[in-house]
Design an enzyme around this catalytic site. Structure first.
Site, PDB file in Angstrom:
ATOM      1  N   CYS A   1       0.799  -1.239   0.000  1.00  0.00           N
ATOM      2  CA  CYS A   1       0.000   0.000   0.000  1.00  0.00           C
ATOM      3  C   CYS A   1       0.826   1.280   0.000  1.00  0.00           C
ATOM      4  O   CYS A   1       0.714   2.081  -0.933  1.00  0.00           O
ATOM      5  CB  CYS A   1      -0.931   0.015   1.211  1.00  0.00           C
TER       6      CYS A   1
HETATM    7  C1  UDX Z   1      -0.952  -0.069   5.486  1.00  0.00           C
HETATM    8  C2  UDX Z   1      -1.967   0.768   6.278  1.00  0.00           C
HETATM    9  O1  UDX Z   1      -1.603   0.764   7.673  1.00  0.00           O
HETATM   10  C3  UDX Z   1      -3.366   0.223   6.096  1.00  0.00           C
HETATM   11  O2  UDX Z   1      -4.302   1.053   6.774  1.00  0.00           O
HETATM   12  C4  UDX Z   1      -3.672   0.190   4.599  1.00  0.00           C
HETATM   13  O3  UDX Z   1      -4.960  -0.299   4.353  1.00  0.00           O
HETATM   14  C5  UDX Z   1      -2.636  -0.634   3.853  1.00  0.00           C
HETATM   15  O4  UDX Z   1      -1.324  -0.102   4.131  1.00  0.00           O
HETATM   16  P1  UDX Z   1       0.305  -2.379   5.787  1.00  0.00           P
HETATM   17  O5  UDX Z   1       1.018  -2.051   4.519  1.00  0.00           O
HETATM   18  O6  UDX Z   1      -0.245  -3.732   5.945  1.00  0.00           O
HETATM   19  O7  UDX Z   1      -0.923  -1.363   6.032  1.00  0.00           O
HETATM   20  O8  UDX Z   1       1.343  -2.174   6.995  1.00  0.00           O
HETATM   21  P2  UDX Z   1       1.630  -1.122   8.143  1.00  0.00           P
HETATM   22  O9  UDX Z   1       1.557  -1.821   9.433  1.00  0.00           O
HETATM   23  O10 UDX Z   1       0.865   0.114   8.007  1.00  0.00           O
HETATM   24  O11 UDX Z   1       3.181  -0.832   7.860  1.00  0.00           O
HETATM   25  C6  UDX Z   1       3.610  -0.309   6.612  1.00  0.00           C
HETATM   26  C7  UDX Z   1       5.111  -0.249   6.566  1.00  0.00           C
HETATM   27  O12 UDX Z   1       5.594   0.782   7.429  1.00  0.00           O
HETATM   28  C8  UDX Z   1       5.821  -1.516   7.002  1.00  0.00           C
HETATM   29  O13 UDX Z   1       6.894  -1.776   6.136  1.00  0.00           O
HETATM   30  C9  UDX Z   1       6.309  -1.208   8.395  1.00  0.00           C
HETATM   31  O14 UDX Z   1       7.464  -1.939   8.727  1.00  0.00           O
HETATM   32  C10 UDX Z   1       6.592   0.272   8.272  1.00  0.00           C
HETATM   33  N1  UDX Z   1       6.514   0.992   9.555  1.00  0.00           N
HETATM   34  C11 UDX Z   1       5.314   1.122  10.183  1.00  0.00           C
HETATM   35  C12 UDX Z   1       7.671   1.553  10.100  1.00  0.00           C
HETATM   36  O15 UDX Z   1       8.753   1.441   9.533  1.00  0.00           O
HETATM   37  N2  UDX Z   1       7.553   2.230  11.285  1.00  0.00           N
HETATM   38  C13 UDX Z   1       6.375   2.385  11.932  1.00  0.00           C
HETATM   39  O16 UDX Z   1       6.367   3.038  13.000  1.00  0.00           O
HETATM   40  C14 UDX Z   1       5.229   1.807  11.379  1.00  0.00           C
END
Ligand code: UDX
Length: 451
Positions: A274
């Site tokens: 996403c």
């Molecule tokens: C995201 C959105 O959260 C969700 O609402 C949407 O529908 C789809 O995209 P997702 O891609 O499953 O969900 O993962 P998410 O938990 O949001 O993390 C996204 C990325 O950011 C990951 O690679 C994660 O490792 C990274 N991340 C997240 C960080 O590096 N630091 C953080 O504090 C949070």
């Protein structure tokens, strides 16, 4: 009142989670996909994707006949009263989204609606840029069905905010439900469906126009990604300040209620299906509207260089990476998923290979998927300990719980115990006593309070 029946078109992780969660609460659900193999596997109880509790939840509705999957749109539409479109909207080569799946699905739904006598609700749940529901989905269905939207059938846009790895939990306990309605009857119908689904545990429901609902999704994801890139930029600065530590800084910032503690975990960047795609699509959308979007540009730019921070740290210590054995712990784009889309690990590994390093990698569940992408360029270990055995440096790329349990002494089996914590899962004090330890957002040496 008996539970209504729904159909869900496109059985990726959003579609399948939606279908399974509705079916597990007694709704009759028909899933539709164009992939015959996927349909067969789901019908036999195999979810195809790794998503916590999905497999367990899938078994009972299939057995009870509440959930079935088909290739046949006509059958799915005629057996249901509400149809969710959950097909993928991949990135096109210029960053814009590719809407072909949405177009195909709308066409199939329209053809099926031609012979329907009852009023039917169509709900766009795929991530689409503002205007798509009214300007693309609606005319396609009207033309192919010969029926008028708002009269013979209804239309809503209902973005999802499911995180991979907690899609089931997020479906059962969302922060809010956003309903973009073409007309009031359509909105009422979808709100009622959700009221039946959630019962006593009703999340807030916000009703708006389809275009606002479409935009909420992009604005939401862009803000979250911006938070991650922001904290990564601050972490990179911390590394240049003697004694600084991003964990302390982020904790204090996060306690400001105006900022909040979530999505302030510094690391090697964000990946997944996403954020990278949505940010690029939003940037492309802004450009087409003649609007500068420097915050989005910087969010993307910071994220693209962030994985290479681990390589820079390894190079600073080992000087030349050629023929050095680098252990990569974690391949999935985040824990609790086997998804490698836009994973930081792939970018980092390719950069390490360019430096002629020998890469050995381990992931608790994403290894098979990684093998398909990386082939034999990388050695795959069968455990974390095997992975680090004899290595010259170890980089933590994904913060799996399994890695948090590793002790500093475990790393003594490395040829050269250099640990680079790309996700801040280890205690620097403890590790520094035993190995050479570097981490994202950790300043070089600690400063005494009097300095
Ligand atoms: C995201 C959105 O959260 C969700 O609402 C949407 O529908 C789809 O995209 P997702 O891609 O499953 O969900 O993962 P998410 O938990 O949001 O993390 C996204 C990325 O950011 C990951 O690679 C994660 O490792 C990274 N991340 C997240 C960080 O590096 N630091 C953080 O504090 C949070």
């Amino acid at each position: 009142m008996s539970s209504p029946s729904i159909s869900v078109c496109g059985l990726g992780y959003v579609g399948l989670s939606t279908a399974v969660c509705f079916a597990s609460r007694g709704f009759k659900v028909i899933g539709v996909d164009v992939d015959e193999q996927k349909v067969k596997l789901i019908n036999s109880g195999q979810p195809l994707i790794y998503e916590p509790s999905l497999r367990e939840l899938l078994a009972e509705p299939i057995e009870k006949g509440l959930l079935s999957c088909t290739l046949d749109y006509k059958h799915a539409i005629s057996e249901s009263r509400t149809t969710f479109i959950t097909v993928g909207t991949p990135a096109g080569s210029d960053g814009s989204i590719d809407l072909r799946n949405v177009e195909d699905s709308s066409r199939q739904i329209g053809r099926a609606l031609r012979d329907q006598r009852e009023w039917h609700l169509v709900v766009v749940r795929s991530t689409v840029t503002p205007g798509t529901t009214s300007q693309l989905v609606k005319p396609i269905i009207e033309t192919t069905s010969g029926k008028k939207c708002g009269v013979d059938w209804g239309l809503c846009m209902n973005p999802e905010f499911l995180r991979e790895g907690s899609a089931v939990k997020d479906t059962f306990k969302p922060d809010r439900i956003v309903i973009g309605e073409h007309d009031r009857t359509s909105g009422d119908r979808l709100e009622n469906l959700y009221r039946q689904f959630y019962g006593e545990q009703q999340p807030p429901i916000l009703r708006m126009s389809p275009v606002n609902a479409e935009f909420v999704k992009y604005a939401n994801n862009a803000f979250l990604a911006m938070k991650v890139s922001y904290i990564n930029m601050i972490a990179n600065l911390c590394q240049k300040i003697s004694g600084a530590d991003i964990l302390q800084v982020a904790k204090a910032i996060g306690l400001d209620k105006r900022i909040g503690p979530l999505f302030l975990e510094a690391g090697l960047g964000y990946g997944g299906s996403c954020f990278p795609k949505d940010l690029k699509a939003l940037l492309d959308f802004a450009k087409k509207k003649g609007i500068d979007a420097p915050l989005i540009e910087s969010t993307i730019r910071i994220n693209e260089s962030q994985p290479l921070k681990a390589l820079e740290m390894a190079e600073q210590i080992l000087v030349d990476l050629e023929d050095k054995r680098i252990a990569v712990l974690g391949l999935a784009f985040k824990p609790n998923t086997d998804d490698l889309r836009e994973a930081v690990s792939i970018r980092l590994i390719n950069a390490l290979l360019e430096k002629r390093a020998k890469v050995v990698a381990y992931d608790p569940i994403a290894t098979d998927n990684a093998r398909r992408i990386l082939g034999d360029k990388v050695l795959f270990a069968s455990s974390a300990l095997d992975c680090i055995d004899g290595a010259d440096s170890c980089i933590v790329v994904t913060e799996w719980d399994e890695f948090r349990k590793l002790r500093p002494e475990d790393f003594e089996r490395m040829r050269n115990p250099v640990v680079i914590d790309g996700r801040r899962i280890f205690d620097p004090q403890e590790f520094k006593r035993v190995v050479r330890f570097e981490a994202i957002g950790l300043g070089a040496t600690s400063m005494s309070p009097s300095e």
